[in-house]
Design a protein around this motif. Structure first.
Motif, PDB file in Angstrom:
ATOM      1  N   VAL A  71      -5.395   8.361  -1.073  1.00  0.00           N
ATOM      2  CA  VAL A  71      -4.455   8.983  -2.008  1.00  0.00           C
ATOM      3  C   VAL A  71      -4.841   8.644  -3.447  1.00  0.00           C
ATOM      4  O   VAL A  71      -4.835   9.515  -4.330  1.00  0.00           O
ATOM      5  CB  VAL A  71      -3.009   8.529  -1.709  1.00  0.00           C
ATOM      6  CG1 VAL A  71      -2.053   9.008  -2.809  1.00  0.00           C
ATOM      7  CG2 VAL A  71      -2.556   9.068  -0.356  1.00  0.00           C
ATOM      8  N   ALA A  72      -5.195   7.368  -3.691  1.00  0.00           N
ATOM      9  CA  ALA A  72      -5.580   6.971  -5.051  1.00  0.00           C
ATOM     10  C   ALA A  72      -6.875   7.647  -5.486  1.00  0.00           C
ATOM     11  O   ALA A  72      -7.019   8.051  -6.648  1.00  0.00           O
ATOM     12  CB  ALA A  72      -5.723   5.454  -5.124  1.00  0.00           C
ATOM     13  N   ALA A  80       0.823  -1.212   0.000  1.00  0.00           N
ATOM     14  CA  ALA A  80       0.000   0.000   0.000  1.00  0.00           C
ATOM     15  C   ALA A  80       0.856   1.260   0.000  1.00  0.00           C
ATOM     16  O   ALA A  80       0.571   2.225  -0.716  1.00  0.00           O
ATOM     17  CB  ALA A  80      -0.932  -0.008   1.208  1.00  0.00           C
ATOM     18  N   VAL A  81       1.919   1.264   0.792  1.00  0.00           N
ATOM     19  CA  VAL A  81       2.803   2.429   0.830  1.00  0.00           C
ATOM     20  C   VAL A  81       3.474   2.630  -0.532  1.00  0.00           C
ATOM     21  O   VAL A  81       3.588   3.760  -1.028  1.00  0.00           O
ATOM     22  CB  VAL A  81       3.854   2.270   1.946  1.00  0.00           C
ATOM     23  CG1 VAL A  81       4.970   3.303   1.803  1.00  0.00           C
ATOM     24  CG2 VAL A  81       3.194   2.410   3.310  1.00  0.00           C
ATOM     25  N   GLU A 115      -0.157  12.505   4.737  1.00  0.00           N
ATOM     26  CA  GLU A 115      -0.728  11.182   4.975  1.00  0.00           C
ATOM     27  C   GLU A 115       0.239  10.081   4.545  1.00  0.00           C
ATOM     28  O   GLU A 115       0.389   9.067   5.230  1.00  0.00           O
ATOM     29  CB  GLU A 115      -2.041  11.036   4.211  1.00  0.00           C
ATOM     30  CG  GLU A 115      -3.202  11.820   4.780  1.00  0.00           C
ATOM     31  CD  GLU A 115      -4.491  11.508   4.041  1.00  0.00           C
ATOM     32  OE1 GLU A 115      -4.787  10.307   3.862  1.00  0.00           O
ATOM     33  OE2 GLU A 115      -5.180  12.450   3.632  1.00  0.00           O
ATOM     34  N   LEU A 116       0.871  10.285   3.411  1.00  0.00           N
ATOM     35  CA  LEU A 116       1.791   9.281   2.888  1.00  0.00           C
ATOM     36  C   LEU A 116       2.991   9.094   3.809  1.00  0.00           C
ATOM     37  O   LEU A 116       3.406   7.963   4.098  1.00  0.00           O
ATOM     38  CB  LEU A 116       2.247   9.689   1.489  1.00  0.00           C
ATOM     39  CG  LEU A 116       3.229   8.767   0.767  1.00  0.00           C
ATOM     40  CD1 LEU A 116       2.670   7.355   0.656  1.00  0.00           C
ATOM     41  CD2 LEU A 116       3.557   9.327  -0.608  1.00  0.00           C
ATOM     42  N   GLU A 117       3.548  10.191   4.285  1.00  0.00           N
ATOM     43  CA  GLU A 117       4.687  10.078   5.198  1.00  0.00           C
ATOM     44  C   GLU A 117       4.294   9.429   6.520  1.00  0.00           C
ATOM     45  O   GLU A 117       5.074   8.681   7.116  1.00  0.00           O
ATOM     46  CB  GLU A 117       5.287  11.465   5.444  1.00  0.00           C
ATOM     47  CG  GLU A 117       6.010  12.024   4.239  1.00  0.00           C
ATOM     48  CD  GLU A 117       7.177  11.140   3.824  1.00  0.00           C
ATOM     49  OE1 GLU A 117       8.207  11.137   4.525  1.00  0.00           O
ATOM     50  OE2 GLU A 117       7.055  10.439   2.811  1.00  0.00           O
ATOM     51  N   GLY A 152       2.665   5.851  -2.830  1.00  0.00           N
ATOM     52  CA  GLY A 152       3.773   6.714  -3.215  1.00  0.00           C
ATOM     53  C   GLY A 152       3.856   6.909  -4.718  1.00  0.00           C
ATOM     54  O   GLY A 152       4.086   8.019  -5.203  1.00  0.00           O
ATOM     55  N   ALA A 153       3.631   5.828  -5.468  1.00  0.00           N
ATOM     56  CA  ALA A 153       3.719   5.905  -6.922  1.00  0.00           C
ATOM     57  C   ALA A 153       2.606   6.764  -7.508  1.00  0.00           C
ATOM     58  O   ALA A 153       2.854   7.611  -8.375  1.00  0.00           O
ATOM     59  CB  ALA A 153       3.672   4.503  -7.522  1.00  0.00           C
TER      60      ALA A 153
END
Length: 357
Positions: A308-309, A235-236, A276-278, A240-241
């Protein structure tokens, strides 16, 4: 240094050897598309044997190495059978303590010449709980036979690790050859085409017990912890991508003569997604180091991936839902990952309550 350029600083918490593993996996995935990447990943990089002890032909690697590989597979939306064949099944076999089964099955899995699937879930449920098992195993003239239907198989090439009940014991673990005449494997259409799934119908298929009868619940808990960690890393990597895709698009796409990333509303949304990602990266690392349960990290990281997606599709606009653009594929993988091995809500219900004393 800009705030976004520091995203890679998180990786400094992995060792140099783990970063070399990351680079090797990324190189293979760039050179080989789709399922074709599995052979070089297993043969050249050795990812199929990471969770296999050295005595059975593997590397005996830890959670950090599994997370590094899973993160790169998530970044590229790879369909290779890493989660089932290289994480869940090897960890379950080792946890069973059955040396004969390990010696028989693990060397082929470590080489990548065989694949195996964890046949645990039933009834369409995503919570892979032994207590819900209805498949049953009986002794027939000294040979075990298993009957039942299993869902959400991810890599049913050669071997199945099946959970079934016996007359005297609770859920128990059995090895069933996937190629047996009494096994019917059916591809199941899913919204997420990056992680194929199958259904297995076991029609009194020949089976061999793995470990102690009635010990499946303990074994599955250990295997699921590794699987949840891998899904959190997946998921990370995916989040990220797709964030990087969105960031580049915001810099390139112009409206009213300016890049849309220069507008304050877009800047704020991207900043929130970055935060959120970090946070998800930090939770993943905490799980790798045993500071939080893997299930908790999986729940949080998968929810971040979903958000995020989803935001990436909104910020891209109509192009994001076309087949030519990968944003919708990240969105679908995010939702399927969130439900494999238990939904976020299910994992949170299983967390121990804090002590009030």
């Amino acid at each position: 240094m800009s705030r976004v350029s520091r995203m890679s600083d998180t990786y400094a918490m992995y060792s140099a050897e783990q970063e070399e593993l990351r680079a090797a996996v990324r190189q293979v995935l760039a050179a080989h598309e789709g399922a074709a990447a599995w052979a070089p990943l297993a043969g050249q990089v050795g990812v199929a044997g990471l969770a296999v002890p050295e005595q059975y032909g593997g590397f005996g690697a830890g959670d950090a190495e599994l997370a590094v590989v899973a993160e790169e597979l998530g970044r590229s939306l790879s369909p290779v059978p890493f989660l089932d064949s290289a994480v869940l099944v090897p960890r379950a076999l080792v946890a069973s303590g059955d040396r004969e089964a390990c010696a028989r099955l693990l060397p082929g899995l470590a080489e990548g010449t065989r694949t195996a699937s964890s046949a645990w879930a039933e009834g369409g449920g995503v919570e892979w709980e032994p207590g819900r098992v209805r498949a049953h195993a009986v002794l027939d003239h000294g040979e075990w036979r298993v009957a039942g239907t299993k869902e959400h198989l991810l890599a049913p090439g050669d071997d199945l690790l099946v959970v079934a009940r016996t007359e005297r014991h609770g859920p128990s673990l059995f090895h069933v050859p996937a190629t047996a005449d009494d096994v019917r494997l059916t591809p199941v259409p899913t919204m997420d085409d990056t992680r194929p799934q199958w259904r297995a119908e076991l029609l009194r298929a020949p089976a061999t017990p793995v470990g102690e009868l009635g010990d499946a619940e303990r074994v599955l808990e250990e295997a699921m912890a590794a699987g949840c960690l891998a899904l959190a890393a997946d998921a990370v990597g995916g989040a990220g991508a797709v964030f990087e895709l969105t960031l580049r698009y915001a810099k390139d796409r112009e409206q009213f003569g300016r890049p849309i990333g220069s507008f304050q509303a877009v800047k704020h949304r991207l900043a929130d997604l970055f935060t959120e990602l970090e946070s998800a990266r930090s939770l993943l690392l905490a799980a790798v180091h045993g500071e939080i349960p893997a299930g908790a990290a999986k729940a949080a990281c998968c929810e971040t991936y979903e958000h995020v997606a989803g935001e990436a599709i909104q910020l891209h606009g109509g192009i994001a839902i076309t087949w030519e653009h990968p944003a919708h594929r990240y969105f679908k993988r995010a939702h399927s990952a969130a439900r494999l091995l238990g939904s976020p809500a299910w994992h949170r219900r299983r967390l121990p309550l804090p002590s009030l004393t």
